[in-house]
Write a protein that holds these residues in place. Structure first.
Motif, PDB file in Angstrom:
ATOM      1  N   SER A  91       9.870 -70.951 -54.395  1.00 15.84           N
ATOM      2  CA  SER A  91      11.006 -70.245 -54.980  1.00 15.84           C
ATOM      3  C   SER A  91      11.957 -69.698 -53.933  1.00 15.84           C
ATOM      4  N   TRP A  92      11.582 -69.800 -52.632  1.00 14.76           N
ATOM      5  CA  TRP A  92      12.433 -69.161 -51.624  1.00 14.76           C
ATOM      6  C   TRP A  92      13.784 -69.833 -51.494  1.00 14.76           C
ATOM      7  N   GLU A  93      13.849 -71.170 -51.694  1.00 18.34           N
ATOM      8  CA  GLU A  93      15.133 -71.834 -51.555  1.00 18.34           C
ATOM      9  C   GLU A  93      16.099 -71.314 -52.609  1.00 18.34           C
ATOM     10  N   SER A 101      23.965 -60.493 -57.747  1.00 15.23           N
ATOM     11  CA  SER A 101      25.101 -59.687 -57.320  1.00 15.23           C
ATOM     12  C   SER A 101      24.849 -59.060 -55.952  1.00 15.23           C
ATOM     13  N   PRO A 102      25.910 -58.729 -55.194  1.00 14.61           N
ATOM     14  CA  PRO A 102      25.743 -58.151 -53.857  1.00 14.61           C
ATOM     15  C   PRO A 102      24.851 -56.932 -53.840  1.00 14.61           C
ATOM     16  N   GLN A 103      24.919 -56.101 -54.857  1.00 15.85           N
ATOM     17  CA  GLN A 103      24.127 -54.886 -54.844  1.00 15.85           C
ATOM     18  C   GLN A 103      22.633 -55.184 -54.877  1.00 15.85           C
ATOM     19  N   VAL A 104      22.252 -56.370 -55.382  1.00 13.83           N
ATOM     20  CA  VAL A 104      20.848 -56.758 -55.399  1.00 13.83           C
ATOM     21  C   VAL A 104      20.458 -57.429 -54.092  1.00 13.83           C
ATOM     22  N   ALA A 105      21.286 -58.365 -53.612  1.00 16.07           N
ATOM     23  CA  ALA A 105      20.884 -59.202 -52.487  1.00 16.07           C
ATOM     24  C   ALA A 105      21.117 -58.547 -51.137  1.00 16.07           C
ATOM     25  N   ILE A 106      22.066 -57.630 -51.016  1.00 15.32           N
ATOM     26  CA  ILE A 106      22.391 -57.045 -49.720  1.00 15.32           C
ATOM     27  C   ILE A 106      21.529 -55.825 -49.474  1.00 15.32           C
ATOM     28  N   SER A 164       8.990 -55.969 -59.931  1.00 12.19           N
ATOM     29  CA  SER A 164       9.981 -56.772 -60.658  1.00 12.19           C
ATOM     30  C   SER A 164       9.298 -57.845 -61.492  1.00 12.19           C
ATOM     31  N   LEU A 165       8.182 -58.396 -60.979  1.00  7.91           N
ATOM     32  CA  LEU A 165       7.410 -59.375 -61.748  1.00  7.91           C
ATOM     33  C   LEU A 165       6.835 -58.731 -63.011  1.00  7.91           C
ATOM     34  N   HIS A 166       6.333 -57.506 -62.859  1.00  7.10           N
ATOM     35  CA  HIS A 166       5.796 -56.787 -64.022  1.00  7.10           C
ATOM     36  C   HIS A 166       6.878 -56.484 -65.040  1.00  7.10           C
ATOM     37  N   SER A 167       8.067 -56.132 -64.556  1.00 10.70           N
ATOM     38  CA  SER A 167       9.154 -55.789 -65.482  1.00 10.70           C
ATOM     39  C   SER A 167       9.561 -56.983 -66.334  1.00 10.70           C
ATOM     40  N   GLN A 178      13.662 -62.169 -62.647  1.00  9.06           N
ATOM     41  CA  GLN A 178      13.100 -63.368 -62.036  1.00  9.06           C
ATOM     42  C   GLN A 178      13.785 -63.692 -60.724  1.00  9.06           C
ATOM     43  N   ARG A 179      15.106 -63.589 -60.704  1.00 11.19           N
ATOM     44  CA  ARG A 179      15.845 -63.847 -59.460  1.00 11.19           C
ATOM     45  C   ARG A 179      15.461 -62.841 -58.391  1.00 11.19           C
ATOM     46  N   GLN A 180      15.339 -61.581 -58.777  1.00 14.65           N
ATOM     47  CA  GLN A 180      14.993 -60.563 -57.794  1.00 14.65           C
ATOM     48  C   GLN A 180      13.562 -60.741 -57.289  1.00 14.65           C
ATOM     49  N   THR A 181      12.636 -61.135 -58.179  1.00 11.50           N
ATOM     50  CA  THR A 181      11.269 -61.404 -57.749  1.00 11.50           C
ATOM     51  C   THR A 181      11.247 -62.501 -56.698  1.00 11.50           C
ATOM     52  N   ALA A 182      12.043 -63.552 -56.898  1.00  9.41           N
ATOM     53  CA  ALA A 182      12.095 -64.654 -55.933  1.00  9.41           C
ATOM     54  C   ALA A 182      12.583 -64.176 -54.572  1.00  9.41           C
ATOM     55  N   ILE A 183      13.545 -63.276 -54.554  1.00  7.94           N
ATOM     56  CA  ILE A 183      14.058 -62.739 -53.290  1.00  7.94           C
ATOM     57  C   ILE A 183      12.994 -61.909 -52.593  1.00  7.94           C
TER      58      ILE A 183
END
Length: 414
Positions: A91-93, A101-106, A164-167, A178-183
């Protein structure tokens, strides 16, 4: 005595300190490429591109251009070859390409974004109490893990990833989680591998690495992208080898002296019932002759069957319940390295033993990160076997086809 105040000696403030020291409100010696504070605690040291005084009060957060990101290391997490890393986290790719959104990834080391804080809160109020069997590990999960996570980023990302996986289990639309768990998962795997290159017994970093190696098993369970034919239960074996590599710096007796030791319990009580192994599996191993490529694997097969025998013994002794659940989820910790590698290679006899194990995964109770995996994995596992091997898995197939757990238990204990 004079009533005048004694003037305070002027103190030269550091204007060019690193972001980590500023976030933790400690004095930075501005050493480069890494200041003394970050060097001592094995933190990533980041300097802003512009002096802090040039930023207005309302805009002290870093811009995307000021933040350095670690590239995902393609080497395997625990001493395996580079190709094997794909079996741990595919899932890392997606995580690095399809960022939200930037607030999540940065996020830079030492700073928690609003998303991070939300999942930190979710861990503290909800997630920690849902991860283990029994209550003896509560203090570790509720107190020790967050404290260590503030010191070591690999554990912080692992903890936030699990939250995040639990949520996802609680949300009607879990795509953002799901996107945040992957990050978080990609960052945890990458930074943890780097941490393992400089690990010393008795340090706080060792304790953080020890518990991270176990929590990664949870993080790589549900919401886990796999290619056709790849199995979560096989990835568990590989990740448990990582746990063993950390533990093997000392003995299990030494581990019991650490503050995080309660979470490494593998049984509720010693087994009174004698371990038993299905005759069909014993015959399968006895049939291996010296000309068979599996002959060199005999010891590994016997060790795996001994561990499987503990599950049968516990099921006979106490039936379905917490005592069985803890033995099932820790089964991988008994498995040798060569068996895990053979499972990756999909060797038939290994897959047959795994089929019997997956049936026991069906009986695990009250652990959301295990729920449903047996039903999801079993069919994929059986399809990997050639028809000549199917008679060895007749009982597991029949057990998984039964709708009631009680009927399945009766069948496999005959």
């Amino acid at each position: 005595m004079s009533g005048e105040f004694i003037p305070k000696r002027p103190h030269k403030k550091s204007r060019g300190g690193c972001g980590t020291c500023k976030s933790r409100k400690v004095k930075c010696d501005e050493g480069k490429p890494k200041c003394a504070y970050c060097e001592k605690r094995d933190l990533v040291c980041i300097y802003s591109a512009k002096p802090a005084k040039s930023l207005p009060t309302h805009a002290k957060s870093q811009s995307p251009s000021d933040i350095s990101t670690e590239e995902f290391d393609s080497d395997f997490l625990f001493d395996f070859n580079a190709e094997d890393i794909e079996t741990i986290d595919r899932s890392w790719e997606m995580a690095l390409v399809r960022s939200p959104s930037p607030q999540v990834a940065i996020q830079s080391v030492g700073f928690l974004s609003p998303t991070d804080l939300r999942y930190m809160h979710h861990w503290s109020t909800c997630t920690w109490s849902t991860l283990a069997v029994g209550r003896w590990a509560d203090g570790v999960l509720q107190m020790e893990v967050p404290k260590l996570a503030f010191e070591f980023d690999f554990l912080q990302d692992c903890m936030l990833g699990i939250a995040s996986l639990h949520s996802q289990q609680l949300l009607p639309d879990p795509q953002q989680a799901q996107r945040q768990t992957a990050i978080y998962r990609a960052r945890a795997l990458s930074s943890f591998r780097n941490a393992l290159t400089n690990l010393k017994w008795g340090t706080r970093k060792y304790e953080a690495a020890l518990i991270t190696s176990l929590l990664l098993v949870l993080l790589c369970s549900k919401d886990y992208a796999l290619d056709d034919g790849e199995l979560i239960c096989v990835n568990w074996l590989i990740l448990y080898r990582g746990l063993s590599s950390v533990i093997n710096l000392k003995t299990y007796e030494d581990i019991s002296s650490l503050s995080v030791s309660p979470i490494f319990r593998r049984e509720l009580a010693p087994l009174k019932e004698s371990p038993v192994i299905p005759k069909v599996l014993m015959n399968m191993v006895r049939e291996i002759d010296a000309s068979d490529p599996d002959f060199a694997m005999l010891e590994c097969y016997c060790k795996a069957l001994d561990a499987l025998g503990l599950l049968y013994g516990q099921l006979r002794e106490g039936g379905i319940g917490p005592a069985l659940s803890i033995r099932v989820i820790t089964w991988g910790s008994y498995i040798q390295h060569d068996f895990a590698v053979a499972a990756q290679a999909k060797r038939p006899r290994v897959l047959i033993i795994m089929a019997y194990y997956v049936v026991f995964m069906r009986f695990v109770r009250d652990l959301w990160w295990v729920d449903g995996i047996a039903q999801q994995e079993f069919g994929k596992l059986i399809r990997l076997l050639d028809r000549r091997w199917l008679p060895y898995v007749e009982i597991p197939i029949k057990a998984m086809m039964l709708s009631k757990d009680e009927d399945a238990v009766e069948l496999i204990l005959r």
